[in-house]
Design a protein around this motif. Sequence first.
Motif, PDB file in Angstrom:
ATOM      1  N   UNK A 293       1.019  -1.354  -0.373  1.00 60.11           N
ATOM      2  CA  UNK A 293       0.079   0.125  -0.200  1.00 60.11           C
ATOM      3  C   UNK A 293       1.267   1.338  -0.077  1.00 60.11           C
ATOM      4  N   UNK A 294       2.046   0.944   0.091  1.00 57.95           N
ATOM      5  CA  UNK A 294       2.744   2.394   0.658  1.00 57.95           C
ATOM      6  C   UNK A 294       3.810   2.574  -0.657  1.00 57.95           C
ATOM      7  N   UNK A 295       3.407   1.391  -1.397  1.00 60.21           N
ATOM      8  CA  UNK A 295       4.321   1.384  -2.576  1.00 60.21           C
ATOM      9  C   UNK A 295       3.081   2.407  -3.494  1.00 60.21           C
ATOM     10  N   UNK A 296       1.928   1.617  -3.416  1.00 60.65           N
ATOM     11  CA  UNK A 296       0.926   2.826  -4.414  1.00 60.65           C
ATOM     12  C   UNK A 296       0.447   4.010  -4.020  1.00 60.65           C
ATOM     13  N   UNK A 297       1.108   4.117  -2.665  1.00 55.15           N
ATOM     14  CA  UNK A 297       0.675   5.554  -2.258  1.00 55.15           C
ATOM     15  C   UNK A 297       2.394   6.976  -2.935  1.00 55.15           C
ATOM     16  N   UNK A 298       2.948   6.163  -2.460  1.00 51.86           N
ATOM     17  CA  UNK A 298       4.716   6.143  -3.547  1.00 51.86           C
ATOM     18  C   UNK A 298       3.872   6.605  -5.033  1.00 51.86           C
ATOM     19  N   UNK A 299       3.990   5.335  -5.820  1.00 53.82           N
ATOM     20  CA  UNK A 299       3.519   5.777  -7.381  1.00 53.82           C
ATOM     21  C   UNK A 299       2.571   6.744  -7.177  1.00 53.82           C
ATOM     22  N   UNK A 300       1.851   7.263  -6.637  1.00 58.08           N
ATOM     23  CA  UNK A 300       0.584   8.160  -6.844  1.00 58.08           C
ATOM     24  C   UNK A 300       1.032   9.818  -6.273  1.00 58.08           C
ATOM     25  N   UNK A 301       2.122   9.537  -5.272  1.00 54.41           N
ATOM     26  CA  UNK A 301       2.786  10.942  -4.535  1.00 54.41           C
ATOM     27  C   UNK A 301       3.931  11.088  -6.444  1.00 54.41           C
ATOM     28  N   UNK A 302       4.429  10.462  -6.732  1.00 52.82           N
ATOM     29  CA  UNK A 302       5.037  10.703  -8.071  1.00 52.82           C
ATOM     30  C   UNK A 302       3.779  10.914  -9.513  1.00 52.82           C
ATOM     31  N   UNK A 303       3.192  11.167  -9.085  1.00 55.32           N
ATOM     32  CA  UNK A 303       2.607  10.937 -10.707  1.00 55.32           C
ATOM     33  C   UNK A 303       2.385  12.317 -10.599  1.00 55.32           C
ATOM     34  N   UNK A 304       2.045  13.000  -9.134  1.00 59.43           N
ATOM     35  CA  UNK A 304       1.368  14.218  -8.365  1.00 59.43           C
ATOM     36  C   UNK A 304       2.219  15.053  -8.785  1.00 59.43           C
ATOM     37  N   UNK A 305       3.592  14.566  -8.763  1.00 55.43           N
ATOM     38  CA  UNK A 305       4.839  15.581  -8.930  1.00 55.43           C
ATOM     39  C   UNK A 305       5.125  15.953 -10.465  1.00 55.43           C
ATOM     40  N   UNK A 306       4.999  14.856 -11.350  1.00 62.39           N
ATOM     41  CA  UNK A 306       4.659  15.002 -12.658  1.00 62.39           C
ATOM     42  C   UNK A 306       4.070  15.820 -13.027  1.00 62.39           C
ATOM     43  N   UNK A 307       2.465  16.062 -12.378  1.00 61.37           N
ATOM     44  CA  UNK A 307       0.928  16.563 -12.686  1.00 61.37           C
ATOM     45  C   UNK A 307       1.554  18.288 -12.314  1.00 61.37           C
ATOM     46  N   UNK A 308       2.709  18.379 -11.999  1.00 62.98           N
ATOM     47  CA  UNK A 308       2.743  19.564 -11.075  1.00 62.98           C
ATOM     48  C   UNK A 308       4.111  20.848 -11.946  1.00 62.98           C
ATOM     49  N   UNK A 309       4.423  19.553 -12.428  1.00 59.72           N
ATOM     50  CA  UNK A 309       5.565  19.725 -13.489  1.00 59.72           C
ATOM     51  C   UNK A 309       7.034  20.206 -12.569  1.00 59.72           C
ATOM     52  N   UNK A 310       6.938  19.668 -11.496  1.00 57.21           N
ATOM     53  CA  UNK A 310       7.845  19.935  -9.998  1.00 57.21           C
ATOM     54  C   UNK A 310       8.916  19.099 -10.440  1.00 57.21           C
ATOM     55  N   UNK A 311      10.336  19.718 -11.007  1.00 60.58           N
ATOM     56  CA  UNK A 311      11.672  19.438 -11.490  1.00 60.58           C
ATOM     57  C   UNK A 311      12.037  18.263  -9.920  1.00 60.58           C
ATOM     58  N   UNK A 312      12.271  17.362 -10.451  1.00 57.67           N
ATOM     59  CA  UNK A 312      12.889  16.015  -9.313  1.00 57.67           C
ATOM     60  C   UNK A 312      13.785  16.051  -8.703  1.00 57.67           C
ATOM     61  N   UNK A 313      14.832  16.768  -9.030  1.00 55.46           N
ATOM     62  CA  UNK A 313      15.912  17.048  -8.093  1.00 55.46           C
ATOM     63  C   UNK A 313      15.936  17.968  -7.269  1.00 55.46           C
ATOM     64  N   UNK A 314      14.532  18.508  -7.225  1.00 51.90           N
ATOM     65  CA  UNK A 314      14.035  19.675  -6.658  1.00 51.90           C
ATOM     66  C   UNK A 314      13.521  18.815  -5.347  1.00 51.90           C
ATOM     67  N   UNK A 315      12.565  17.898  -5.824  1.00 50.56           N
ATOM     68  CA  UNK A 315      11.580  17.461  -4.810  1.00 50.56           C
ATOM     69  C   UNK A 315      11.989  16.504  -3.873  1.00 50.56           C
ATOM     70  N   UNK A 316      12.921  15.727  -5.126  1.00 55.93           N
ATOM     71  CA  UNK A 316      13.692  14.181  -3.989  1.00 55.93           C
ATOM     72  C   UNK A 316      15.393  14.629  -3.307  1.00 55.93           C
ATOM     73  N   UNK A 317      15.394  13.666  -2.254  1.00 57.61           N
ATOM     74  CA  UNK A 317      14.680  12.581  -2.181  1.00 57.61           C
ATOM     75  C   UNK A 317      13.970  12.813  -1.366  1.00 57.61           C
ATOM     76  N   UNK A 318      12.466  12.205  -1.012  1.00 60.52           N
ATOM     77  CA  UNK A 318      11.515  12.454  -0.200  1.00 60.52           C
ATOM     78  C   UNK A 318      11.047  11.322   0.877  1.00 60.52           C
ATOM     79  N   UNK A 319      10.542  11.505   2.451  1.00 58.74           N
ATOM     80  CA  UNK A 319      10.141  11.018   2.883  1.00 58.74           C
ATOM     81  C   UNK A 319       9.189  10.971   3.165  1.00 58.74           C
ATOM     82  N   UNK A 320       7.672  10.724   3.315  1.00 59.49           N
ATOM     83  CA  UNK A 320       6.479  10.751   3.954  1.00 59.49           C
ATOM     84  C   UNK A 320       5.478   9.607   4.333  1.00 59.49           C
ATOM     85  N   UNK A 321       5.045   9.720   5.745  1.00 58.70           N
ATOM     86  CA  UNK A 321       4.631   9.064   6.370  1.00 58.70           C
ATOM     87  C   UNK A 321       3.384   9.875   7.072  1.00 58.70           C
ATOM     88  N   UNK A 322       2.321   8.429   6.894  1.00 57.03           N
ATOM     89  CA  UNK A 322       0.553   9.326   7.553  1.00 57.03           C
ATOM     90  C   UNK A 322       0.578   9.678   8.345  1.00 57.03           C
TER      91      UNK A 322
END
Length: 256
Positions: free
Chosen positions: A94-123
């Motif tokens: 499930x955490x992998x699925x949420x990570x996949x959607x987070x990655x797509x959200x960065x893409x949708x927002x045109x966020x440069x990955x070099x600025x956004x990553x690495x990232x750690x998310x916890x609910x």
Amino acid sequence: MKKMLLSIICICILQMAYAENGSSLWLRYEQGNQSEIYSNKNTPTLQTAIQVLKEAWKGAPVTLTIRKNPSLKEDGFTIHTQKEKICITSPTDKGILYGAYHLLRLQSLNTPLEQALPITENPAFSVRILNHWDNLDGTIERGYAGQSLWQWEELPHKISPRYEAYARANASIGINGTVLNNVNASPQILSAPYLLKVKALADIFRPYGIKVYLSVNFASPMVLDSLSTADPLNKEVTRWWKNKAKEIYKLIPDFG
């Protein structure tokens, strides 16, 4: 000429209106990108994450890894780059699925990955649940937006595509549970025919990491099996609820 131009404009507007009905919510992206996605395990939820990324991700190859990490909660995830690959890691699928959607959200927002990553998310909360006040006749108590999404009279044999669309939308924002019925519950929701309908929905939601919950009526033992009382301290009533719980979990092992 003016009439022809006006007709063309009208046709274009109608086509655009047909193509966008709002049901995709934030998940508006081009399909069929066929990115390279790798995984170290295989579960229905992981397959959902893989499919989501294959359809929409446009960037570098992505590796999905289920691995324990003391800094991550059950549904938490990390995303980082490694040797021209993007790595999504989580203790759970499930955490992998949420990570996949987070990655797509960065893409949708045109966020440069070099600025956004690495990232750690916890609910912040382990249970993130929706509570429907839907009745079995299709009405909704305080339902200001129309009728119920659940077509109980058609389930379990006819499955609306809207059920998976619902699961997809909720998983994309981290929802992991749903109460299907009104808190002022009909006892019939616990009857054998309706539990099979609930099972059908649970099977659709499971690959998206969503568990089903039910509101129950205190008087269910009396209504469904003609017990003389619904007193929870009565031994016969206690036995009834224990047997009903076993019946539910036999059909839906991950029942909320």
